[in-house]
Design a protein around this motif. Structure first.
Motif, mmCIF file in Angstrom:
data_model
loop_
_atom_site.group_PDB
_atom_site.id
_atom_site.type_symbol
_atom_site.label_atom_id
_atom_site.label_comp_id
_atom_site.label_asym_id
_atom_site.label_seq_id
_atom_site.Cartn_x
_atom_site.Cartn_y
_atom_site.Cartn_z
ATOM 1 N N ILE A 129 15.880 -0.325 -13.445
ATOM 2 C CA ILE A 129 15.570 0.990 -12.898
ATOM 3 C C ILE A 129 14.232 0.963 -12.162
ATOM 4 N N PHE A 130 13.246 0.271 -12.727
ATOM 5 C CA PHE A 130 11.947 0.170 -12.047
ATOM 6 C C PHE A 130 12.126 -0.464 -10.674
ATOM 7 N N TYR A 131 12.755 -1.616 -10.627
ATOM 8 C CA TYR A 131 12.906 -2.332 -9.353
ATOM 9 C C TYR A 131 13.820 -1.579 -8.389
ATOM 10 N N ARG A 132 14.859 -0.959 -8.918
ATOM 11 C CA ARG A 132 15.765 -0.184 -8.066
ATOM 12 C C ARG A 132 15.033 0.974 -7.405
ATOM 13 N N ASN A 133 14.143 1.621 -8.148
ATOM 14 C CA ASN A 133 13.392 2.742 -7.578
ATOM 15 C C ASN A 133 12.383 2.282 -6.522
ATOM 16 N N ILE A 134 11.767 1.119 -6.747
ATOM 17 C CA ILE A 134 10.846 0.580 -5.746
ATOM 18 C C ILE A 134 11.610 0.243 -4.472
ATOM 19 N N CYS A 135 12.748 -0.435 -4.636
ATOM 20 C CA CYS A 135 13.533 -0.820 -3.463
ATOM 21 C C CYS A 135 14.097 0.417 -2.766
ATOM 22 N N GLY A 136 14.467 1.434 -3.529
ATOM 23 C CA GLY A 136 14.944 2.681 -2.935
ATOM 24 C C GLY A 136 13.866 3.355 -2.106
ATOM 25 N N ARG B 66 0.828 -1.208 0.000
ATOM 26 C CA ARG B 66 0.000 0.000 0.000
ATOM 27 C C ARG B 66 0.863 1.260 0.000
ATOM 28 N N GLU B 67 1.901 1.279 0.837
ATOM 29 C CA GLU B 67 2.747 2.461 0.952
ATOM 30 C C GLU B 67 3.606 2.680 -0.298
ATOM 31 N N LEU B 68 3.971 1.588 -0.956
ATOM 32 C CA LEU B 68 4.851 1.705 -2.122
ATOM 33 C C LEU B 68 4.074 1.828 -3.439
ATOM 34 N N GLU B 69 2.753 1.705 -3.378
ATOM 35 C CA GLU B 69 1.967 1.746 -4.609
ATOM 36 C C GLU B 69 2.127 3.061 -5.386
ATOM 37 N N PRO B 70 2.154 4.232 -4.746
ATOM 38 C CA PRO B 70 2.368 5.457 -5.530
ATOM 39 C C PRO B 70 3.702 5.449 -6.291
ATOM 40 N N THR B 71 4.743 4.892 -5.673
ATOM 41 C CA THR B 71 6.036 4.793 -6.355
ATOM 42 C C THR B 71 5.935 3.833 -7.526
ATOM 43 N N ALA B 72 5.198 2.736 -7.333
ATOM 44 C CA ALA B 72 5.011 1.780 -8.427
ATOM 45 C C ALA B 72 4.287 2.435 -9.600
ATOM 46 N N GLU B 73 3.229 3.178 -9.296
ATOM 47 C CA GLU B 73 2.462 3.839 -10.360
ATOM 48 C C GLU B 73 3.324 4.869 -11.092
ATOM 49 N N GLU B 74 4.069 5.639 -10.336
ATOM 50 C CA GLU B 74 4.950 6.643 -10.938
ATOM 51 C C GLU B 74 5.972 5.983 -11.868
ATOM 52 N N ASN B 75 6.496 4.855 -11.453
ATOM 53 C CA ASN B 75 7.541 4.204 -12.246
ATOM 54 C C ASN B 75 6.990 3.387 -13.405
ATOM 55 N N VAL B 76 5.768 2.896 -13.281
ATOM 56 C CA VAL B 76 5.119 2.287 -14.449
ATOM 57 C C VAL B 76 4.929 3.344 -15.530
ATOM 58 N N ASN B 77 4.417 4.507 -15.139
ATOM 59 C CA ASN B 77 4.204 5.590 -16.115
ATOM 60 C C ASN B 77 5.526 6.042 -16.723
ATOM 61 N N TRP C 63 2.275 -3.628 -13.967
ATOM 62 C CA TRP C 63 3.709 -3.835 -14.154
ATOM 63 C C TRP C 63 4.037 -5.312 -14.339
ATOM 64 N N VAL C 64 3.446 -6.179 -13.538
ATOM 65 C CA VAL C 64 3.740 -7.613 -13.661
ATOM 66 C C VAL C 64 3.452 -8.102 -15.074
ATOM 67 N N GLY C 65 2.305 -7.682 -15.620
ATOM 68 C CA GLY C 65 1.959 -8.084 -16.979
ATOM 69 C C GLY C 65 2.887 -7.487 -18.022
ATOM 70 N N ARG C 66 3.174 -6.210 -17.903
ATOM 71 C CA ARG C 66 4.042 -5.537 -18.874
ATOM 72 C C ARG C 66 5.460 -6.111 -18.833
ATOM 73 N N ASN D 263 4.224 -12.034 -4.795
ATOM 74 C CA ASN D 263 4.674 -11.044 -3.823
ATOM 75 C C ASN D 263 4.196 -9.629 -4.129
ATOM 76 N N PHE D 264 3.679 -9.414 -5.340
ATOM 77 C CA PHE D 264 3.074 -8.134 -5.685
ATOM 78 C C PHE D 264 1.560 -8.325 -5.687
ATOM 79 N N SER D 265 0.859 -7.239 -5.562
ATOM 80 C CA SER D 265 -0.580 -7.276 -5.785
ATOM 81 C C SER D 265 -0.828 -7.311 -7.293
ATOM 82 N N MET D 266 -1.885 -7.990 -7.706
ATOM 83 C CA MET D 266 -2.226 -8.000 -9.133
ATOM 84 C C MET D 266 -3.215 -6.887 -9.464
ATOM 85 N N ASP D 267 -3.460 -6.006 -8.493
ATOM 86 C CA ASP D 267 -4.343 -4.864 -8.707
ATOM 87 C C ASP D 267 -3.520 -3.624 -9.061
#
Length: 331
Positions: free
Chosen positions: A210-217, A12-23, A99-102, A89-93
């Motif tokens: 870069i996507f995963y590095r930013n999430i982990c960061g 939940r807390e990392l979802e905004p970072t995930a959305e930003e990095n998917v875009n 991201w998982v699909g892409r 380990n990720f949500s599919m929502d």
């Protein structure tokens, strides 16, 4: 001492970072077609359709290039196992699911183009390649390869499982490692078509990293001690995702000996750039457990530096002996 966040809280807390990095990824990623990177005019039928089966004498790849191509391709072939691990380990929502699909779709192109190239150019034995694919995919991917069996057992004793932080830490280093390996394999093939193809694949791997590095960061900022523990588990137990595939040890030795992927590259081109990006050794937000973990990581890296130097010395001596023998035969 701050409590550890649950997997649901982390997602939940990392979802905004995930959305930003998917875009971000969708804006910079370049679509490409595997068929544009394969020399189809070199192809011909195999025996089942009236042609000739594989003849090793016709392959233009060196033993090193063959080993690297097979290892890299079988790694890509095991995509379903990696997809399952990440999806678990990720949500599919929301952004996570997109991201998982892409990511899965983009990674699948790598296996397609590499296999087509090898079959069309008859670079490796396609029957042996298929047999190895069946074995490797049947065995699948085990989380123990990422964090180490001892660490997994210890976590399970406390009712814990590897979760999102271990997953994103592992794929951060793994994607960068495969980028290095693909890029150097392209050079080793001594074929401009293979080099161009693997440059394209390596570029994808870099964007994925870069996507995963930013999430982990972001995880490091959110839960420093918890994230550093996951990162340290991964770094101190890291194995390439091909571990366990047929002939992996032999191929890995060849690749390390000839500069495709070795300890020095792992340390200086994969591990340290990522740790510097997260400012692991400069940040001041770790608690007592985090400081203890950082000391553990520093000690490991110091030993890894020594191991890399020792390997280079052994490799130089081995290559010198081989060169001397070759010169003696030629005289």
């Amino acid at each position: 001492m701050a409590r550890e966040l649950t997997q649901l809280e982390l997602l939940r807390e990392l979802e905004p970072t995930a959305e930003e990095n998917v875009n971000r990824h969708l804006k910079v990623a370049r679509d490409w077609n595997p068929h544009d990177y394969v020399p189809w005019s070199d192809g011909e039928d195999f025996a089942a359709l009236g042609g000739q089966d594989y003849d090793p004498e016709r392959s233009e790849l060196s033993d090193v290039a063959k080993a690297a191509m097979i290892t890299n391709l079988l790694t890509e072939d095991n995509l379903p196992s990696y997809h399952r691990e990440i999806a678990d380990n990720f949500s599919m929502d929301s952004a996570w699911g997109h991201w998982v699909g892409r990511w899965t779709a983009e990674e699948n192109r790598h296996g397609i183009v590499m296999r087509d190239y090898l079959v069309v150019t008859r670079g490796v034995d396609p029957v042996a390649l298929e047999e190895a694919r069946m074995i490797h995919m049947t065995n699948g991917y085990a989380p123990e390869l990422a964090a180490g069996a001892d660490r997994v057992e210890e976590m399970q004793k406390h009712g814990e499982d590897l979760g999102i932080l271990h997953s994103v830490a592992y794929v951060t280093f793994q994607e960068l490692a495969t980028r290095v390996s693909h890029r150097n394999t392209g050079k080793a093939c001594n074929d401009p078509i293979a080099d161009r193809m693997l440059q394209r694949v390596a570029a994808d791997e870099n964007l994925h990293m870069i996507f995963y590095r930013n999430i982990c960061g972001a995880g490091m900022d959110l839960a420093p001690d918890q994230t550093l523990r996951a990162v340290t588990d991964i770094v101190t137990n890291f194995q390439m995702p091909g571990a366990g595939m047929p002939n992996f040890r032999r191929h890995g030795v060849l690749m390390a000996k000839h500069g495709i992927y070795d300890l020095r590259q792992h340390l200086e081109e994969v591990v340290m750039p990522v740790l510097r990006k997260w400012d692991v050794f400069g940040r001041t937000d770790f608690g007592p457990e985090g400081e203890k973990t950082r000391e553990e990581l520093a000690a490991f890296l110091e030993q890894l530096e020594k191991d890399a130097t020792r390997f280079e010395e052994m490799r130089d001596r081995s290559l010198a002996r081989e060169a001397a023998k070759a010169a003696k035969r030629a005289s």
